[in-house]
Design an enzyme around this catalytic site. Structure first.
Site, PDB file in Angstrom:
ATOM      1  N   ASP A  74      -0.331   7.212  10.226  1.00  0.00           N
ATOM      2  CA  ASP A  74      -1.135   6.316  11.055  1.00  0.00           C
ATOM      3  C   ASP A  74      -0.245   5.266  11.715  1.00  0.00           C
ATOM      4  OD1 ASP A  74      -0.388   4.793   8.938  1.00  0.00           O
ATOM      5  OD2 ASP A  74      -2.402   4.343   8.210  1.00  0.00           O
ATOM      6  N   HIS A 128       1.740   4.307   7.339  1.00  0.00           N
ATOM      7  CA  HIS A 128       1.742   4.985   6.031  1.00  0.00           C
ATOM      8  C   HIS A 128       2.341   6.384   6.148  1.00  0.00           C
ATOM      9  CE1 HIS A 128      -1.341   1.816   5.430  1.00  0.00           C
ATOM     10  NE2 HIS A 128      -0.715   1.719   4.264  1.00  0.00           N
ATOM     11  N   SER A 167       0.813  -1.225   0.000  1.00  0.00           N
ATOM     12  CA  SER A 167       0.000   0.000   0.000  1.00  0.00           C
ATOM     13  C   SER A 167       0.841   1.267   0.000  1.00  0.00           C
ATOM     14  CB  SER A 167      -0.935   0.014   1.224  1.00  0.00           C
ATOM     15  OG  SER A 167      -0.189  -0.103   2.416  1.00  0.00           O
TER      16      SER A 167
END
Lengths: 242, 242
Positions: free
Chosen positions: B191, B194, B11
């Site tokens: 977070d 990320h 991601s």
């Protein structure tokens, strides 16, 4: 291979992957489904674009599909340089109005011949804030007159829309759309021509909307590999068996 | 055709074209010289990456050059999911440390076999801010323990660097690099995992630096079409004659 969306244009396309740019927003939007390919050439007008089109785009797919991937859509975003006034400091970029329209139609004809199924979107030049252009000259401008005017940009925009209609392809009337917002000069434009992050958002939203009308959206494009939400936590490898 | 730089990862790669993302910054940097291709897969670990590698990358170039373009470089950026602790809420993404290293080496071997000249950069997972992970759970986490720890991420980082060394490819020790800045937890991480825009800048700078060491930079890559500054205002079409 993932389908590709080509962005063909001038500096407003070339810088579309800067922070908050409409190109990177498109790439982010289609991050699992399509490749957004940057083909922006700062300063270029349609006359120059026509000269280089065979080097800009890949050769058409061989009948067996080949390795090039499908050319799903192309944005063609020229006119801001064509519309430079011929007798002012950026006159060497000027292209006469009729030739501009002719060139756009020739670019569309080239794209349609190479990729009969590709979706084409012509984008008009943005409006011009002449005060902004005088404050931020790109070349020496000893006169007190801007090299671009909003009136000229408007004429080129109309021809762009006419070219799109005559070629039966999609278009975005950016010149009109932006001016519908009262604060367009400073909200959407950074230097009287190039886009602020807010201006980039307008282009992104318009392109996404037009693509959706043409059947290209997150609803219709398939991710080429399993999304995390589709993977069974109790048997993750099942998703990768095929 | 322009040379291509592939970004292969999880991601942190998939979202690298969001505002200020390291991927879009790379695309912007190479806007006239190279295509940056996004191949990020949220949630993926190296075990899954290994399963899908043939679908992620194009087939190798035919001997005559073909239409696929040259694969100049690849970033391989996995480990954040492999390092999920096996007995916590994201345990299904966990990959044992030894297998992680083995998988990375298998990915590198695949890339080297397909494209012997491509430059490969392995990027370690970023450090983990465990408080941030508890504040921003991705899945239901009834425990008061984060699914990732910084200690585990550090172990995977070391194996990533070892894999790169054993394969004789380049690497970026992001885990160490980020923690050299005292405020790394909130400055670089959104977070706990990320990246913030500042964190993205670190990755961008590191990748640009590593590419430069490998001979890939704006100094060495040629623009495929004339730059505006190279075009003679008195005879613009001369630049397009060849």
């Amino acid at each position: 291979m993932r389908p590709k969306i080509y962005l063909f244009g001038d500096s407003i396309t070339e810088e579309s992957f800067s922070d908050g740019g409409w190109g990177s927003s498109l790439a982010n939007h289609f991050s699992r489904t399509g490749d957004v390919v940057l083909r922006g050439y700062s300063g270029y007008n349609t006359r120059w674009a026509l000269k280089v089109k065979e080097k800009v785009f890949p050769p058409p797919l061989p009948p067996d599909g080949g390795a090039g991937g499908d050319l799903l859509a192309v944005t063609v975003f020229f006119g801001a340089n064509d519309a430079c006034l011929p007798d002012r400091c950026s006159g060497f970029q000027h292209v006469p109005l009729e030739e501009y329209k002719h060139n756009l139609k020739a670019i569309v004809a080239f794209l349609k011949k190479q990729w009969p199924c590709t979706r084409i979107i012509l984008i008009t030049p943005p409006p011009i804030d002449e005060a902004g252009r005088l404050l931020h000259p790109y070349v020496e401008n000893p006169s007190d007159q801007p090299e671009r005017t909003n009136e000229a940009a408007g004429k080129y925009s109309k021809e762009c829309l006419a070219a799109a209609a005559e070629c039966d392809v999609s278009s975005i009337d950016l010149w009109t759309k932006m001016q519908q917002f009262p604060g367009w000069r400073n909200t959407y434009l950074r230097d009287g021509l190039h886009l602020t992050p807010d201006g980039n958002k307008v282009v992104f939203e318009e392109v996404i909307g037009r693509l959706k009308e043409l059947g290209i959206s997150l609803e219709t494009l398939l991710a080429d590999l399993p999304l995390l939400a589709e993977i069974d936590p109790n048997d993750p490898l099942k998703s990768f068996e095929n």
